[in-house]
Motif scaffolding. Sequence first.
Motif, PDB file in Angstrom:
ATOM      1  N   CYS A 174       0.833  -1.200   0.000  1.00  0.00           N
ATOM      2  CA  CYS A 174       0.000   0.000   0.000  1.00  0.00           C
ATOM      3  C   CYS A 174       0.877   1.263   0.000  1.00  0.00           C
ATOM      4  O   CYS A 174       1.703   1.431   0.897  1.00  0.00           O
ATOM      5  CB  CYS A 174      -0.912   0.005   1.217  1.00  0.00           C
ATOM      6  SG  CYS A 174      -1.901   1.506   1.328  1.00  0.00           S
ATOM      7  N   CYS A 203      -0.119   3.403   3.433  1.00  0.00           N
ATOM      8  CA  CYS A 203       0.242   3.008   4.804  1.00  0.00           C
ATOM      9  C   CYS A 203       1.408   2.026   4.860  1.00  0.00           C
ATOM     10  O   CYS A 203       1.902   1.713   5.930  1.00  0.00           O
ATOM     11  CB  CYS A 203      -0.975   2.416   5.516  1.00  0.00           C
ATOM     12  SG  CYS A 203      -1.419   0.761   4.961  1.00  0.00           S
ATOM     13  N   CYS A 212      -6.884  -1.389   0.089  1.00  0.00           N
ATOM     14  CA  CYS A 212      -6.009  -1.794   1.184  1.00  0.00           C
ATOM     15  C   CYS A 212      -6.881  -2.083   2.405  1.00  0.00           C
ATOM     16  O   CYS A 212      -7.597  -1.197   2.879  1.00  0.00           O
ATOM     17  CB  CYS A 212      -4.992  -0.702   1.508  1.00  0.00           C
ATOM     18  SG  CYS A 212      -4.082  -1.048   3.038  1.00  0.00           S
ATOM     19  N   CYS A 219      -5.857   0.401   5.704  1.00  0.00           N
ATOM     20  CA  CYS A 219      -6.082   1.851   5.841  1.00  0.00           C
ATOM     21  C   CYS A 219      -7.244   2.379   5.020  1.00  0.00           C
ATOM     22  O   CYS A 219      -7.622   3.537   5.150  1.00  0.00           O
ATOM     23  CB  CYS A 219      -4.806   2.614   5.492  1.00  0.00           C
ATOM     24  SG  CYS A 219      -4.443   2.646   3.726  1.00  0.00           S
TER      25      CYS A 219
HETATM   26 ZN   LIG Z   1      -3.018   0.995   3.286  1.00  0.00          ZN
END
Ligand SMILES: [Zn+2]
Length: 282
Positions: free
Chosen positions: A53, A56, A96, A99
């Motif tokens: 990701c 994050c 994701c 997050c």
């Molecule tokens: Zn993420």
Amino acid sequence: MSGLLSGLDKFGLEGLEGAILFPEAKKKRTAESPTAKPVVKETDLIFDKGYECPACGSEFRAKTVKTGKAKLAEVEMDLRPRYQNVDPLKYDAVVCPECGYAALTRFFNSLTPVQVRLIKEEITVRFKAASKAEEIYTYEKAIENHKLALVNAMVKKAKSSEKAYICLKLAWIIRGKKEHLPTYVDNYDAIIKESEEEENRFVKNAFEGFRRAIETESFPMCGMDEHTTIYLVAVLAMNTGNYEVASKLVSSVLTDRTASRRIKDKACELKEALIQKIRSSR
Ligand SMILES: [Zn+2]
């Protein structure tokens, strides 16, 4: 909720459901022909792909279509690719699970530091992950994933073209959902009607967004060259009842010496369809 982003409340993002993408309105669309009965298993065509990701840093896996496996049946007037037996369009948004950052695969890795901050502040603080991933994505799941991509695009202040492209993909997926809906389900007519209205809202927003994009952004756009994009906006204009805009754009493709034979042929078909629509609207 009948809003563009309805259904995101389960991710904790209900506060963003009322966010405005482009000004909106409604228009009709004709029904599509049903697709063939599945014979190839969808599970054979997808695999779990690893992602990192960019918002994050988490590593996660998401369903992805194996390239070259799905067989193209036809490309519809608005460039929706329709495949034999499966609908790989369902798998194009990556979410994701940590997050809440989501985007179309094409745009997934490109985030600026400012966009990362915006996503953390607006999405991650609210985000609640959905239940475990299924073996294949249902249409509901695909629509949710794409709506998450759309709300992320709004939060990260993406270009009009990216937001418009997500809206177009949502319209295509909703069309797929209608085609695959078994006629024996309860409330069949109500679901079709509701889906048609939702599809129309996304077509309308795709039109507004791409129309803005061709005036303000450079080509290629979402992988499309200039003539293809203008052709697409002409189709979307026709499908939202903006016949004058559609006529102007289709003429510009037909008279452009640098446009390819392929796109001119498509523009000719569009012109015919447009003439029919204008006639029947009188
Ligand atoms: Zn993420």
